[in-house]
Design a protein around this motif. Structure first.
Motif, PDB file in Angstrom:
ATOM      1  N   CYS A 105       9.433   5.778   5.951  1.00 31.22           N
ATOM      2  CA  CYS A 105       7.876   5.692   5.879  1.00 31.22           C
ATOM      3  C   CYS A 105       7.457   5.379   4.712  1.00 31.22           C
ATOM      4  O   CYS A 105       6.381   4.507   4.550  1.00 31.22           O
ATOM      5  CB  CYS A 105       7.450   7.268   6.480  1.00 31.22           C
ATOM      6  SG  CYS A 105       5.614   7.277   6.618  1.00 31.22           S
ATOM      7  N   GLY A 106       7.794   6.007   3.672  1.00 30.50           N
ATOM      8  CA  GLY A 106       7.196   5.496   2.235  1.00 30.50           C
ATOM      9  C   GLY A 106       7.108   3.903   1.799  1.00 30.50           C
ATOM     10  O   GLY A 106       6.629   3.382   1.612  1.00 30.50           O
ATOM     11  N   MET A 107       8.561   3.511   2.120  1.00 31.80           N
ATOM     12  CA  MET A 107       9.016   2.131   1.811  1.00 31.80           C
ATOM     13  C   MET A 107       8.098   1.095   2.769  1.00 31.80           C
ATOM     14  O   MET A 107       7.316   0.269   2.363  1.00 31.80           O
ATOM     15  CB  MET A 107      10.298   1.808   2.041  1.00 31.80           C
ATOM     16  CG  MET A 107      10.709   0.487   1.791  1.00 31.80           C
ATOM     17  SD  MET A 107      10.203  -0.146   0.130  1.00 31.80           S
ATOM     18  CE  MET A 107      11.354   0.502  -1.039  1.00 31.80           C
ATOM     19  N   MET A 108       8.017   1.579   4.003  1.00 27.34           N
ATOM     20  CA  MET A 108       7.037   0.673   4.864  1.00 27.34           C
ATOM     21  C   MET A 108       5.541   0.875   4.682  1.00 27.34           C
ATOM     22  O   MET A 108       4.966  -0.243   4.690  1.00 27.34           O
ATOM     23  CB  MET A 108       7.162   1.202   6.350  1.00 27.34           C
ATOM     24  CG  MET A 108       6.682   0.186   7.549  1.00 27.34           C
ATOM     25  SD  MET A 108       7.342  -1.454   7.347  1.00 27.34           S
ATOM     26  CE  MET A 108       9.123  -1.058   7.794  1.00 27.34           C
ATOM     27  N   LEU A 109       4.806   2.012   4.038  1.00 24.08           N
ATOM     28  CA  LEU A 109       3.712   1.955   3.852  1.00 24.08           C
ATOM     29  C   LEU A 109       3.545   1.252   2.541  1.00 24.08           C
ATOM     30  O   LEU A 109       2.337   0.706   1.895  1.00 24.08           O
ATOM     31  CB  LEU A 109       3.172   3.517   3.693  1.00 24.08           C
ATOM     32  CG  LEU A 109       3.192   4.213   5.029  1.00 24.08           C
ATOM     33  CD1 LEU A 109       2.583   5.404   4.772  1.00 24.08           C
ATOM     34  CD2 LEU A 109       1.982   3.407   6.033  1.00 24.08           C
ATOM     35  N   THR A 110       4.130   1.415   1.770  1.00 21.98           N
ATOM     36  CA  THR A 110       4.411   0.486   0.512  1.00 21.98           C
ATOM     37  C   THR A 110       4.558  -1.067   0.530  1.00 21.98           C
ATOM     38  O   THR A 110       3.570  -1.909   0.129  1.00 21.98           O
ATOM     39  CB  THR A 110       5.290   0.913  -0.722  1.00 21.98           C
ATOM     40  OG1 THR A 110       4.983   2.370  -0.621  1.00 21.98           O
ATOM     41  CG2 THR A 110       5.283   0.015  -1.750  1.00 21.98           C
ATOM     42  N   LEU A 111       5.278  -1.512   1.495  1.00 22.42           N
ATOM     43  CA  LEU A 111       5.458  -2.770   1.895  1.00 22.42           C
ATOM     44  C   LEU A 111       4.086  -3.193   2.596  1.00 22.42           C
ATOM     45  O   LEU A 111       3.833  -4.448   2.497  1.00 22.42           O
ATOM     46  CB  LEU A 111       6.362  -3.202   3.007  1.00 22.42           C
ATOM     47  CG  LEU A 111       7.789  -3.005   2.224  1.00 22.42           C
ATOM     48  CD1 LEU A 111       8.869  -3.195   3.448  1.00 22.42           C
ATOM     49  CD2 LEU A 111       8.091  -4.308   1.352  1.00 22.42           C
ATOM     50  N   LEU A 112       3.391  -2.460   3.384  1.00 22.28           N
ATOM     51  CA  LEU A 112       1.992  -2.911   3.722  1.00 22.28           C
ATOM     52  C   LEU A 112       0.949  -2.846   2.734  1.00 22.28           C
ATOM     53  O   LEU A 112       0.149  -3.876   2.673  1.00 22.28           O
ATOM     54  CB  LEU A 112       1.469  -1.745   4.843  1.00 22.28           C
ATOM     55  CG  LEU A 112       0.085  -1.796   5.369  1.00 22.28           C
ATOM     56  CD1 LEU A 112       0.230  -3.064   6.122  1.00 22.28           C
ATOM     57  CD2 LEU A 112      -0.157  -0.705   6.136  1.00 22.28           C
ATOM     58  N   GLN A 113       1.120  -2.165   1.733  1.00 23.08           N
ATOM     59  CA  GLN A 113       0.143  -2.190   0.458  1.00 23.08           C
ATOM     60  C   GLN A 113       0.549  -3.438  -0.305  1.00 23.08           C
ATOM     61  O   GLN A 113      -0.490  -4.047  -0.674  1.00 23.08           O
ATOM     62  CB  GLN A 113       0.473  -0.795  -0.366  1.00 23.08           C
ATOM     63  CG  GLN A 113      -0.810  -0.811  -1.333  1.00 23.08           C
ATOM     64  CD  GLN A 113      -2.038  -0.409  -0.776  1.00 23.08           C
ATOM     65  OE1 GLN A 113      -2.049   0.000   0.352  1.00 23.08           O
ATOM     66  NE2 GLN A 113      -3.102  -1.035  -1.406  1.00 23.08           N
ATOM     67  N   ILE A 114       1.609  -3.896  -0.454  1.00 21.76           N
ATOM     68  CA  ILE A 114       1.958  -4.927  -1.016  1.00 21.76           C
ATOM     69  C   ILE A 114       1.563  -6.188  -0.268  1.00 21.76           C
ATOM     70  O   ILE A 114       1.206  -7.190  -0.642  1.00 21.76           O
ATOM     71  CB  ILE A 114       3.666  -5.153  -1.127  1.00 21.76           C
ATOM     72  CG1 ILE A 114       3.874  -4.191  -1.947  1.00 21.76           C
ATOM     73  CG2 ILE A 114       3.871  -6.508  -1.680  1.00 21.76           C
ATOM     74  CD1 ILE A 114       3.503  -3.967  -3.469  1.00 21.76           C
ATOM     75  N   THR A 115       1.615  -6.163   1.198  1.00 18.49           N
ATOM     76  CA  THR A 115       0.920  -7.260   1.807  1.00 18.49           C
ATOM     77  C   THR A 115      -0.504  -7.581   1.475  1.00 18.49           C
ATOM     78  O   THR A 115      -1.002  -8.528   1.668  1.00 18.49           O
ATOM     79  CB  THR A 115       1.237  -6.870   3.304  1.00 18.49           C
ATOM     80  OG1 THR A 115       2.580  -6.657   3.600  1.00 18.49           O
ATOM     81  CG2 THR A 115       0.547  -8.002   4.126  1.00 18.49           C
ATOM     82  N   LEU A 116      -1.221  -6.289   1.457  1.00 17.66           N
ATOM     83  CA  LEU A 116      -2.595  -6.291   0.899  1.00 17.66           C
ATOM     84  C   LEU A 116      -2.811  -6.908  -0.348  1.00 17.66           C
ATOM     85  O   LEU A 116      -3.674  -7.501  -0.459  1.00 17.66           O
ATOM     86  CB  LEU A 116      -3.175  -4.876   1.112  1.00 17.66           C
ATOM     87  CG  LEU A 116      -3.051  -4.132   2.238  1.00 17.66           C
ATOM     88  CD1 LEU A 116      -3.952  -2.971   2.471  1.00 17.66           C
ATOM     89  CD2 LEU A 116      -3.454  -5.068   3.570  1.00 17.66           C
TER      90      LEU A 116
END
Length: 439
Positions: free
Chosen positions: A368-379
């Motif tokens: 979960c933490g990595m996926m949400l961070t990847l989403l934030q990196i996408t932003l």
């Protein structure tokens, strides 16, 4: 009483409030300091006001690009540490960067240092992970402490606290900026308070913050029961494998929406300082507060609408709200029109926390933490695109339509609604298929 206070500060909520209070004070201070330092800028073929606007937007473009570039690797590393058990790391480390950047602006103001010192502060802030690490860290802690059925509400509650803290901070920021004495310049008290708030926030996160995790087995069981009780509930994809297509579509939607929102907001701070609006420090604070009210209305929107509509529909409602408000911002020539356009953005903050909620439900808790961070990196990649693009377009359209960038922002928001609609259709078909199988 002391025991109750200590127990309260063990949760993430007080940190969210204190950090955003300090950040809202800092944002107003930075905006006014940049305006003051760029007042005498001159460019060939441009009026004094247009030269000031160009100097301000150039500063923000470089400052924000530095932050976006430098946060990517540290945010990924902190997310990896977080998923390996160091859940507080993505929160604590960025707060150090927040504190250092506030101290840097305080030194720029009190010691007369050049404004370019803030570029160095941006580097330090980025190397700490910045918002790219901090916000996913906060959302991960909120996600772990909630059930799958209540995930959207829990994340929107975090957004609400963030917004209400920003509202209070923005309302007082303009007044605090005006406090001065022969030995203290305008904004000194404001930045001292902001720095102290971030220091307190850092201390609490190091000493008192604890990680609370709801039992995953209970979540899955309750979520299956809820699915049979409500047509709007989602079956946890993580249990059956990640639906990569839906995740990819949500990432595309998040990218486009952040591109639209970030691009519009990027120039909004400079837009309100030029004629015909020509806002003062107090009006800047009130304007920021108006933006924070949207956190409350968006939270209420989630609380009310989610009883009858799916998460995908919630996202579409929020995107439509922002698209309409930012469209009318194109023609804002008075403060009254500005606030009228802002009033249409009542639900503009619904999409991002809801997208995060959907993504967190589509992956295992261990990722979960990595996926949400990847989403934030996408932003972040979205911001690397919109910062120079919207800045240059704004500078080139100052003479004939300064609000043209807001029109572009509205168009990209409409484009972001397409992948969300596809996810909604795919989810509805999947639920229908499972219902037929169940029968």
């Amino acid at each position: 009483m002391a025991h109750w206070c200590q127990a309260a500060f063990r949760h993430i909520e007080p940190i969210i409030v204190l950090e955003q209070l300090g950040s809202s004070l800092f944002d107003t201070a930075l905006q006014m300091v940049v305006k003051d330092r760029c007042a005498n800028a001159t460019y060939p073929g441009r009026s004094r006001e247009d030269s000031q606007q160009k100097a301000m937007t150039d500063f923000y473009m470089i400052y924000n690009l530095i932050i976006q570039f430098t946060t990517i690797v540290p945010a990924l590393l902190l997310a990896k540490f977080g998923d390996r058990g160091w859940r507080r790391a993505p929160v604590v480390v960025p707060l150090i960067g927040y504190l250092l950047s506030r101290l840097a602006l305080l030194l720029v103001l009190t010691c007369g240092l050049p404004l370019q010192v803030m570029y160095g502060a941006a580097v330090l802030f980025g190397l700490s992970g910045g918002f790219s690490a901090y916000w996913p860290g906060v959302m991960t802690l909120a996600s772990l402490a909630s059930t799958a059925a209540g995930r959207s509400t829990a994340m929107m509650r975090v957004e609400l606290l963030y917004g209400m803290a920003g509202l209070v901070g923005s309302l007082v920021s303009g007044h605090l900026f005006l406090i001065y004495s022969p030995s203290l310049r305008h904004g000194t008290i404001l930045l001292i308070v902001s720095t102290l708030l971030h220091l307190l926030c850092l201390i609490i996160s190091i000493i008192l913050l604890q990680v609370k995790e709801v039992c995953r087995e209970d979540q899955e069981e309750n979520y299956h029961l809820l699915h049979h009780a409500s047509r709007n509930a989602h079956v946890p994809e993580a249990a059956a494998g990640i639906n990569k297509v839906n995740v990819a579509l949500l990432f595309v939607a998040a990218f486009l929406y952040d591109f639209a929102v970030g691009g519009g907001v990027e120039v909004l701070g400079s837009f309100v300082l030029k004629s015909p609006l020509s806002w003062t420090a107090t009006q800047v604070g009130y304007g920021n507060a108006a933006g924070c009210i949207i956190f409350l209305t968006s939270y209420l929107g989630v609380a009310v609408f989610r009883r009858w509509v799916s998460d995908e529909t919630l996202i579409l409602i929020g995107m439509l709200s922002f698209a309409s408000g930012i469209y009318f911002m194109t023609f804002a020539t008075t403060t009254a029109i500005f606030y009228a356009a802002r009033s249409l953005n009542l639900f503009a903050l619904i999409p991002m926390p809801t997208i995060r909620s959907l993504v967190s439900q589509l992956v295992p808790a261990s990722s979960c933490g990595m996926m949400l961070t990847l989403l934030q990196i996408t932003l972040k990649f979205a911001s690397l695109s919109y910062i120079p693009a919207f800045t240059k377009i704004y500078q080139d359209t100052l003479d004939w339509l300064p609000g043209f960038v807001f029109l572009l922002s509205s168009i990209f928001t409409v484009l972001a609604m397409i992948p969300v609609s596809i996810v909604g259709c795919r989810t509805a078909k999947r639920q229908l298929y499972m219902r037929i199988q169940g029968d």
